[in-house]
Design a protein around this motif. Structure first.
Motif, PDB file in Angstrom:
ATOM      1  N   ARG A  28     -12.682 -55.497 -15.968  1.00  0.00           N
ATOM      2  CA  ARG A  28     -11.605 -56.493 -15.873  1.00  0.00           C
ATOM      3  C   ARG A  28     -12.191 -57.885 -15.660  1.00  0.00           C
ATOM      4  O   ARG A  28     -11.731 -58.843 -16.263  1.00  0.00           O
ATOM      5  N   ALA A  52     -12.011 -64.592 -21.221  1.00  0.00           N
ATOM      6  CA  ALA A  52     -10.773 -65.341 -21.468  1.00  0.00           C
ATOM      7  C   ALA A  52     -10.866 -66.770 -20.942  1.00  0.00           C
ATOM      8  O   ALA A  52     -10.235 -67.673 -21.486  1.00  0.00           O
ATOM      9  N   VAL A 109      -5.326 -57.205 -18.026  1.00  0.00           N
ATOM     10  CA  VAL A 109      -4.093 -56.737 -17.376  1.00  0.00           C
ATOM     11  C   VAL A 109      -4.034 -55.210 -17.377  1.00  0.00           C
ATOM     12  O   VAL A 109      -3.617 -54.597 -16.394  1.00  0.00           O
ATOM     13  N   VAL A 110      -4.489 -54.602 -18.455  1.00  0.00           N
ATOM     14  CA  VAL A 110      -4.370 -53.154 -18.618  1.00  0.00           C
ATOM     15  C   VAL A 110      -5.477 -52.402 -17.878  1.00  0.00           C
ATOM     16  O   VAL A 110      -5.227 -51.368 -17.264  1.00  0.00           O
ATOM     17  N   THR A 117      -7.649 -65.378 -30.813  1.00  0.00           N
ATOM     18  CA  THR A 117      -7.157 -63.999 -30.856  1.00  0.00           C
ATOM     19  C   THR A 117      -7.980 -63.112 -29.927  1.00  0.00           C
ATOM     20  O   THR A 117      -7.425 -62.280 -29.193  1.00  0.00           O
ATOM     21  N   ARG A 124      -9.469 -64.136 -27.308  1.00  0.00           N
ATOM     22  CA  ARG A 124      -9.097 -64.531 -25.945  1.00  0.00           C
ATOM     23  C   ARG A 124      -7.830 -63.806 -25.502  1.00  0.00           C
ATOM     24  O   ARG A 124      -7.737 -63.319 -24.368  1.00  0.00           O
ATOM     25  N   VAL A 125      -6.839 -63.718 -26.373  1.00  0.00           N
ATOM     26  CA  VAL A 125      -5.598 -63.009 -26.037  1.00  0.00           C
ATOM     27  C   VAL A 125      -5.897 -61.539 -25.766  1.00  0.00           C
ATOM     28  O   VAL A 125      -5.362 -60.947 -24.816  1.00  0.00           O
ATOM     29  N   VAL A 126      -6.750 -60.950 -26.581  1.00  0.00           N
ATOM     30  CA  VAL A 126      -7.133 -59.548 -26.367  1.00  0.00           C
ATOM     31  C   VAL A 126      -7.823 -59.395 -25.005  1.00  0.00           C
ATOM     32  O   VAL A 126      -7.589 -58.419 -24.284  1.00  0.00           O
ATOM     33  N   CYS A 127      -8.665 -60.358 -24.640  1.00  0.00           N
ATOM     34  CA  CYS A 127      -9.330 -60.310 -23.327  1.00  0.00           C
ATOM     35  C   CYS A 127      -8.303 -60.367 -22.201  1.00  0.00           C
ATOM     36  O   CYS A 127      -8.403 -59.631 -21.214  1.00  0.00           O
ATOM     37  N   PHE A 128      -7.308 -61.257 -22.324  1.00  0.00           N
ATOM     38  CA  PHE A 128      -6.271 -61.337 -21.291  1.00  0.00           C
ATOM     39  C   PHE A 128      -5.490 -60.030 -21.194  1.00  0.00           C
ATOM     40  O   PHE A 128      -5.266 -59.509 -20.097  1.00  0.00           O
ATOM     41  N   LEU A 129      -5.078 -59.512 -22.329  1.00  0.00           N
ATOM     42  CA  LEU A 129      -4.321 -58.265 -22.304  1.00  0.00           C
ATOM     43  C   LEU A 129      -5.164 -57.112 -21.769  1.00  0.00           C
ATOM     44  O   LEU A 129      -4.669 -56.273 -21.009  1.00  0.00           O
ATOM     45  N   GLY A 130      -6.422 -57.075 -22.135  1.00  0.00           N
ATOM     46  CA  GLY A 130      -7.313 -56.041 -21.621  1.00  0.00           C
ATOM     47  C   GLY A 130      -7.506 -56.155 -20.118  1.00  0.00           C
ATOM     48  O   GLY A 130      -7.572 -55.149 -19.409  1.00  0.00           O
TER      49      GLY A 130
END
Length: 92
Positions: free
Chosen positions: A38, A45, A31-32, A21, A23-29
């Motif tokens: 970044r 991630a 991108v944003v 979870t 890791r997913v937050v790291c990927f989304l962060g």
């Protein structure tokens, strides 16, 4: 007395789920965010799956009871004997 195997497996699965979870937050962060952070998020991630798998596959802790391990006896030392039969041991 060690914990039951089912408790150990569920604890490791829960820890793995939490790490994935994150890791997913790291990927989304990554991108944003448009900042130097970044790269930190992307590094997290990339590294988190390795750490998560190593921790998930870590076995159960062994008991520290010294009586659970046996010392192997040392083999006897044999005196040197004659070489193979039919050979004098001299170089040909």
């Amino acid at each position: 007395m060690p914990a039951p195997l089912s408790d150990d497996v569920s604890a490791r699965a829960r820890r793995y789920l939490i790490q994935m979870t994150i890791r997913v937050v790291c990927f989304l962060g990554a991108v944003v965010v448009d900042h130097w952070t970044r790269w930190v998020l992307l590094a997290g991630a990339v590294v988190l799956p390795y750490v998560a798998v190593v921790l998930a596959n870590a076995g159960r802790e062994r008991r520290s009871d010294p009586g659970t391990y046996l010392d192997a006896p040392t083999p006897p030392v044999l005196p040197p004997g004659p070489g193979p039969a039919g050979r004098s041991g001299a170089a040909d």
